[in-house]
Design a protein around this motif. Sequence first.
Motif, PDB file in Angstrom:
ATOM      1  N   ALA A 114       0.918  -1.170  -0.013  1.00 18.75           N
ATOM      2  CA  ALA A 114      -0.005  -0.162  -0.061  1.00 18.75           C
ATOM      3  C   ALA A 114       0.787   1.233   0.030  1.00 18.75           C
ATOM      4  CB  ALA A 114      -1.038  -0.107   1.144  1.00 18.75           C
ATOM      5  N   TRP A 115       1.939   1.243   0.782  1.00 14.26           N
ATOM      6  CA  TRP A 115       2.870   2.555   0.819  1.00 14.26           C
ATOM      7  C   TRP A 115       3.527   2.415  -0.399  1.00 14.26           C
ATOM      8  CZ3 TRP A 115       1.903   6.467   3.581  1.00 14.26           C
ATOM      9  CH2 TRP A 115       1.385   6.226   4.998  1.00 14.26           C
ATOM     10  N   ARG A 116       3.924   1.338  -1.038  1.00 18.78           N
ATOM     11  CA  ARG A 116       4.715   1.601  -2.299  1.00 18.78           C
ATOM     12  C   ARG A 116       3.882   2.130  -3.344  1.00 18.78           C
ATOM     13  NH1 ARG A 116       6.846  -3.994  -4.067  1.00 18.78           N
ATOM     14  NH2 ARG A 116       7.684  -3.761  -2.151  1.00 18.78           N
ATOM     15  N   ALA A 117       2.483   1.828  -3.266  1.00 21.68           N
ATOM     16  CA  ALA A 117       1.737   2.343  -4.372  1.00 21.68           C
ATOM     17  C   ALA A 117       1.290   3.862  -4.232  1.00 21.68           C
ATOM     18  CB  ALA A 117       0.302   1.648  -4.524  1.00 21.68           C
ATOM     19  N   ASN A 122       2.631   9.786  -5.371  1.00 20.84           N
ATOM     20  CA  ASN A 122       2.865  11.015  -4.974  1.00 20.84           C
ATOM     21  C   ASN A 122       1.702  11.565  -3.800  1.00 20.84           C
ATOM     22  OD1 ASN A 122       5.366  11.247  -6.236  1.00 20.84           O
ATOM     23  ND2 ASN A 122       4.271  12.349  -8.078  1.00 20.84           N
ATOM     24  N   LEU A 123       1.299  10.545  -3.194  1.00 21.91           N
ATOM     25  CA  LEU A 123       0.124  10.862  -2.119  1.00 21.91           C
ATOM     26  C   LEU A 123       0.688  10.513  -0.709  1.00 21.91           C
ATOM     27  CD1 LEU A 123      -3.010   9.235  -3.871  1.00 21.91           C
ATOM     28  CD2 LEU A 123      -2.637  11.709  -3.359  1.00 21.91           C
ATOM     29  N   THR A 124       2.029  10.460  -0.629  1.00 18.22           N
ATOM     30  CA  THR A 124       2.482   9.874   0.803  1.00 18.22           C
ATOM     31  C   THR A 124       2.069  10.929   1.990  1.00 18.22           C
ATOM     32  OG1 THR A 124       4.434   9.060  -0.215  1.00 18.22           O
ATOM     33  CG2 THR A 124       4.496   9.459   2.163  1.00 18.22           C
ATOM     34  N   ASP A 125       2.236  12.350   1.520  1.00 20.30           N
ATOM     35  CA  ASP A 125       1.850  13.359   2.620  1.00 20.30           C
ATOM     36  C   ASP A 125       0.356  13.559   2.918  1.00 20.30           C
ATOM     37  OD1 ASP A 125       4.756  13.982   2.468  1.00 20.30           O
ATOM     38  OD2 ASP A 125       4.206  15.735   1.317  1.00 20.30           O
ATOM     39  N   ASP A 126      -0.547  12.665   2.242  1.00 16.49           N
ATOM     40  CA  ASP A 126      -1.950  12.989   2.339  1.00 16.49           C
ATOM     41  C   ASP A 126      -2.570  11.445   2.535  1.00 16.49           C
ATOM     42  OD1 ASP A 126      -2.430  15.855   1.429  1.00 16.49           O
ATOM     43  OD2 ASP A 126      -1.496  15.173  -0.270  1.00 16.49           O
ATOM     44  N   ALA A 127      -1.702  10.543   2.767  1.00 11.02           N
ATOM     45  CA  ALA A 127      -2.430   9.326   2.881  1.00 11.02           C
ATOM     46  C   ALA A 127      -3.076   9.138   4.044  1.00 11.02           C
ATOM     47  CB  ALA A 127      -1.115   8.069   2.900  1.00 11.02           C
ATOM     48  N   GLY A 128      -2.683   9.790   5.019  1.00  8.17           N
ATOM     49  CA  GLY A 128      -3.558   9.714   6.362  1.00  8.17           C
ATOM     50  C   GLY A 128      -4.783  10.605   6.340  1.00  8.17           C
ATOM     51  N   ARG A 129      -5.136  11.277   5.273  1.00  8.52           N
ATOM     52  CA  ARG A 129      -6.215  12.275   5.343  1.00  8.52           C
ATOM     53  C   ARG A 129      -7.409  11.332   4.932  1.00  8.52           C
ATOM     54  NH1 ARG A 129      -5.330  16.855   1.553  1.00  8.52           N
ATOM     55  NH2 ARG A 129      -7.391  17.122   1.923  1.00  8.52           N
ATOM     56  N   ASN A 130      -8.637  11.747   5.316  1.00 10.43           N
ATOM     57  CA  ASN A 130     -10.025  11.121   4.750  1.00 10.43           C
ATOM     58  C   ASN A 130      -9.842  11.609   3.313  1.00 10.43           C
ATOM     59  OD1 ASN A 130     -12.813  10.674   3.804  1.00 10.43           O
ATOM     60  ND2 ASN A 130     -13.101  10.545   6.446  1.00 10.43           N
ATOM     61  N   ILE A 131     -10.246  10.684   2.425  1.00 12.70           N
ATOM     62  CA  ILE A 131     -10.443  10.696   1.028  1.00 12.70           C
ATOM     63  C   ILE A 131     -11.567  11.888   0.698  1.00 12.70           C
ATOM     64  CG2 ILE A 131     -11.206   9.478  -1.246  1.00 12.70           C
ATOM     65  CD1 ILE A 131     -10.016   7.006  -0.237  1.00 12.70           C
ATOM     66  N   ALA A 132     -12.441  12.070   1.623  1.00 13.78           N
ATOM     67  CA  ALA A 132     -13.522  12.991   1.493  1.00 13.78           C
ATOM     68  C   ALA A 132     -12.808  14.400   1.278  1.00 13.78           C
ATOM     69  CB  ALA A 132     -14.533  12.948   2.268  1.00 13.78           C
ATOM     70  N   ASP A 165      -3.644  17.333 -13.321  1.00 11.31           N
ATOM     71  CA  ASP A 165      -3.020  18.428 -13.875  1.00 11.31           C
ATOM     72  C   ASP A 165      -1.933  17.866 -14.983  1.00 11.31           C
ATOM     73  OD1 ASP A 165      -0.382  17.945 -12.484  1.00 11.31           O
ATOM     74  OD2 ASP A 165      -1.339  18.479 -10.620  1.00 11.31           O
ATOM     75  N   PRO A 166      -1.627  18.765 -15.769  1.00 11.51           N
ATOM     76  CA  PRO A 166      -0.517  18.565 -16.763  1.00 11.51           C
ATOM     77  C   PRO A 166       0.561  17.719 -16.296  1.00 11.51           C
ATOM     78  CG  PRO A 166      -1.503  20.839 -17.215  1.00 11.51           C
ATOM     79  CD  PRO A 166      -1.773  20.375 -15.678  1.00 11.51           C
ATOM     80  N   LEU A 167       1.041  18.280 -15.087  1.00  8.45           N
ATOM     81  CA  LEU A 167       2.561  17.351 -14.659  1.00  8.45           C
ATOM     82  C   LEU A 167       1.996  15.995 -14.497  1.00  8.45           C
ATOM     83  CD1 LEU A 167       5.417  17.136 -13.759  1.00  8.45           C
ATOM     84  CD2 LEU A 167       4.753  18.287 -11.765  1.00  8.45           C
ATOM     85  N   ALA A 168       0.888  15.659 -13.702  1.00 11.50           N
ATOM     86  CA  ALA A 168       0.580  14.522 -13.223  1.00 11.50           C
ATOM     87  C   ALA A 168       0.158  13.715 -14.380  1.00 11.50           C
ATOM     88  CB  ALA A 168      -0.574  14.578 -12.183  1.00 11.50           C
ATOM     89  N   ARG A 169      -0.518  14.269 -15.365  1.00  5.78           N
ATOM     90  CA  ARG A 169      -0.906  13.412 -16.867  1.00  5.78           C
ATOM     91  C   ARG A 169       0.578  13.043 -17.373  1.00  5.78           C
ATOM     92  NH1 ARG A 169      -6.009  15.669 -17.890  1.00  5.78           N
ATOM     93  NH2 ARG A 169      -6.419  14.690 -20.038  1.00  5.78           N
TER      94      ARG A 169
END
Length: 312
Positions: A114-117, A122-132, A165-169
């Motif tokens: 899970a952490w690897r994915a 690039n979601l490491t900093d937000d992994a503990g936040r509620n998806i909502a 966004d363009p960079l993420a695409r």
Amino acid sequence: MNDRIVFEDVSKFYGEILGVNRVNLSILPGVSSLVGPNGSGKTTLMNLMTGLVRPTRGRIHVLGHHPDEPEKLFRILGYSTQFDSFPKGLTGFQFVYSYLRLGGSDSQTADQLAWRAIERMNLTDDAGRNIAGYSKGMRQRVRLAQALCHNPRVLVLDEPLNGLDPLARTEMIALFRAAAADGCYVIISSHILHEVDAISDQVILLSNGYVVAEGPIHSVRNEIREHPAQILIRCDRPRDLASKMMESEHIIEARIHNDERGLLIKTQDADRFYLMLNRIALNGIEIESVAPADDDVNSVYEYLIGNDEVVR
């Protein structure tokens, strides 16, 4: 059949409504893009190959597995839908971790995967936040993280670039290409045709539930004999070039650009055109560039379906 995704005379009807009809496909490793307007059958094809819906008739095999075998299919396939719906109260990490646990991974393995994915997205900093509380782009990325987390051999991605966004695409396209280079089967649906051209090894064009063409886009274009090939030429003497071109019976139109530095040629025989162009270039006209004007998904789809259904 163990090395491909196969549809054999597959049809799906929702009551009296046609989903797809008489589909015969053989999908090899690489990036395959499903292209078509809304209602053409793209999502139905994806739901069929992932086992979410069953065909009305016909057979489907995913690397030798039948979609009616969800436990076996889970081990080799990841699916990211286009629907923005999540279980309430989950964080990004929990969303990915719980998927792995349901698939049979022990807690330690699930935690690592899970952490690897999440890191790949690039979601490491937000992994503990509620998806909502995630933005649309972050929700798209966490769905992709879930689809990728168990390193599947088959990735089925319904509009995976929406909301990015363009960079993420750019990063996602590179990720899809890297997965394909490693032998993964990446099946993408999209209506952003310039990205389809950039990503795809092959395209599958759908209209009203039918597959109307499939294969590498250049091969599909070459098979459309009744439509003239369009070629853009930049040169120093476009009027002289146009005059020489129109001497040949296979050239049906030569239109000079407004800037007087090039022209658009329409020909019924591209091979003869290129041979002719080589001879003309040797006789003093300086050719700067030559490029097909219609060797892309949008042009091919327009040829096959007509202007009303071209997807932009």
